[in-house]
Motif scaffolding. Structure first.
Motif, PDB file in Angstrom:
ATOM      1  N   LEU A 181      22.009  24.210  62.752  1.00  0.00           N
ATOM      2  CA  LEU A 181      21.539  23.872  64.091  1.00  0.00           C
ATOM      3  C   LEU A 181      20.416  22.846  64.061  1.00  0.00           C
ATOM      4  CD1 LEU A 181      21.460  27.526  65.460  1.00  0.00           C
ATOM      5  CD2 LEU A 181      23.332  25.874  65.585  1.00  0.00           C
ATOM      6  N   ALA A 193      17.233  25.326  60.762  1.00  0.00           N
ATOM      7  CA  ALA A 193      17.688  26.449  61.589  1.00  0.00           C
ATOM      8  C   ALA A 193      19.208  26.530  61.482  1.00  0.00           C
ATOM      9  CB  ALA A 193      17.268  26.259  63.045  1.00  0.00           C
ATOM     10  N   THR A 203      12.486  32.376  58.090  1.00  0.00           N
ATOM     11  CA  THR A 203      12.108  32.717  59.458  1.00  0.00           C
ATOM     12  C   THR A 203      13.331  33.182  60.237  1.00  0.00           C
ATOM     13  OG1 THR A 203      12.492  30.546  60.491  1.00  0.00           O
ATOM     14  CG2 THR A 203      10.362  30.868  59.383  1.00  0.00           C
ATOM     15  N   SER A 204      13.050  33.695  61.431  1.00  0.00           N
ATOM     16  CA  SER A 204      14.110  34.090  62.369  1.00  0.00           C
ATOM     17  C   SER A 204      13.898  33.318  63.666  1.00  0.00           C
ATOM     18  CB  SER A 204      14.045  35.597  62.644  1.00  0.00           C
ATOM     19  OG  SER A 204      14.212  36.333  61.456  1.00  0.00           O
ATOM     20  N   PRO A 205      14.460  32.094  63.772  1.00  0.00           N
ATOM     21  CA  PRO A 205      14.280  31.315  64.998  1.00  0.00           C
ATOM     22  C   PRO A 205      14.848  32.063  66.199  1.00  0.00           C
ATOM     23  CG  PRO A 205      15.150  29.924  63.246  1.00  0.00           C
ATOM     24  CD  PRO A 205      15.245  31.355  62.769  1.00  0.00           C
ATOM     25  N   VAL A 206      14.131  31.940  67.325  1.00  0.00           N
ATOM     26  CA  VAL A 206      14.600  32.623  68.531  1.00  0.00           C
ATOM     27  C   VAL A 206      14.927  31.655  69.665  1.00  0.00           C
ATOM     28  CG1 VAL A 206      13.529  34.845  68.092  1.00  0.00           C
ATOM     29  CG2 VAL A 206      12.191  33.071  69.187  1.00  0.00           C
ATOM     30  N   GLY A 207      14.492  30.427  69.590  1.00  0.00           N
ATOM     31  CA  GLY A 207      14.816  29.482  70.649  1.00  0.00           C
ATOM     32  C   GLY A 207      13.958  28.244  70.559  1.00  0.00           C
ATOM     33  N   GLY A 208      14.123  27.390  71.591  1.00  0.00           N
ATOM     34  CA  GLY A 208      13.333  26.179  71.643  1.00  0.00           C
ATOM     35  C   GLY A 208      14.156  24.988  72.076  1.00  0.00           C
ATOM     36  N   HIS A 209      13.657  23.821  71.718  1.00  0.00           N
ATOM     37  CA  HIS A 209      14.285  22.552  72.077  1.00  0.00           C
ATOM     38  C   HIS A 209      14.744  21.866  70.792  1.00  0.00           C
ATOM     39  CE1 HIS A 209      14.961  18.714  74.010  1.00  0.00           C
ATOM     40  NE2 HIS A 209      14.125  18.129  73.182  1.00  0.00           N
ATOM     41  N   GLY A 210      15.935  21.245  70.839  1.00  0.00           N
ATOM     42  CA  GLY A 210      16.403  20.512  69.665  1.00  0.00           C
ATOM     43  C   GLY A 210      17.171  21.374  68.692  1.00  0.00           C
ATOM     44  N   ILE A 211      17.611  22.538  69.165  1.00  0.00           N
ATOM     45  CA  ILE A 211      18.502  23.345  68.336  1.00  0.00           C
ATOM     46  C   ILE A 211      19.909  22.851  68.638  1.00  0.00           C
ATOM     47  CG2 ILE A 211      19.361  25.660  67.869  1.00  0.00           C
ATOM     48  CD1 ILE A 211      16.626  26.728  68.527  1.00  0.00           C
TER      49      ILE A 211
END
Lengths: 100, 100
Positions: free
Chosen positions: A33, A52, A88-96
């Motif tokens: 991602l 990610a 890490t455990s990404p949970v959200g955001g911009h640019g995924i």
């Protein structure tokens, strides 16, 4: 999601060459991602890679892709060492991005 | 490009609430190419934020946006401290979004 933050050191003088290899190898990885390669402005040999993935399994599977295997073979002689590796455990955001 | 890798600690028990505030605040930031919020699976209070911007100036300008100001005001009481802040110079990769 599954994430990695890593710092690696290039052999002195080889950072740009290693970055080129890394960037060539990372297109079209299923489940990827985000994969951003950065120079460390405070250390002429250091590279930060932030990743990610949709799952840890996708990341592990990527290591067997021919393009990634080729990048590993080409890049390994230019790597002096690994300094940090944070999961890490990404949970959200911009640019995924969308997968692959 | 300009990048940041940061680790912050939430007040115990407030990590998810803080992450929600962070994610609400980061849409539509001009010049923001990537902004990913992640839990640290090894530390129940820790959050990693990895960012890529078209320039350092865009990042600095974002701190004055009303949406970001609101997120800072709302999130500040939930922050216990900042543990790491690394500036980087992203050069490329996958998942570097379009600005805003």
């Amino acid at each position: 999601m599954y994430g990695l933050i890593g710092k690696l050191k290039a052999v002195p003088g080889q950072r740009d060459a290693l970055i080129s290899i890394l960037l060539d190898g990372v297109s079209g990885m299923p489940g990827c991602l985000s994969y951003i390669v950065a120079q460390d402005p405070a250390d002429a040999d250091a590279i930060w890679i932030t990743e990610a993935w949709d799952s840890r399994a996708s990341h592990e599977a990527s290591l067997s892709l021919p393009s990634v295997q080729a990048a590993i073979a080409k890049g390994r002689p230019l790597i002096a060492g690994f300094e940090q590796r944070i999961e890490t455990s990404p949970v959200g955001g911009h640019g995924i991005g969308t997968t692959a």
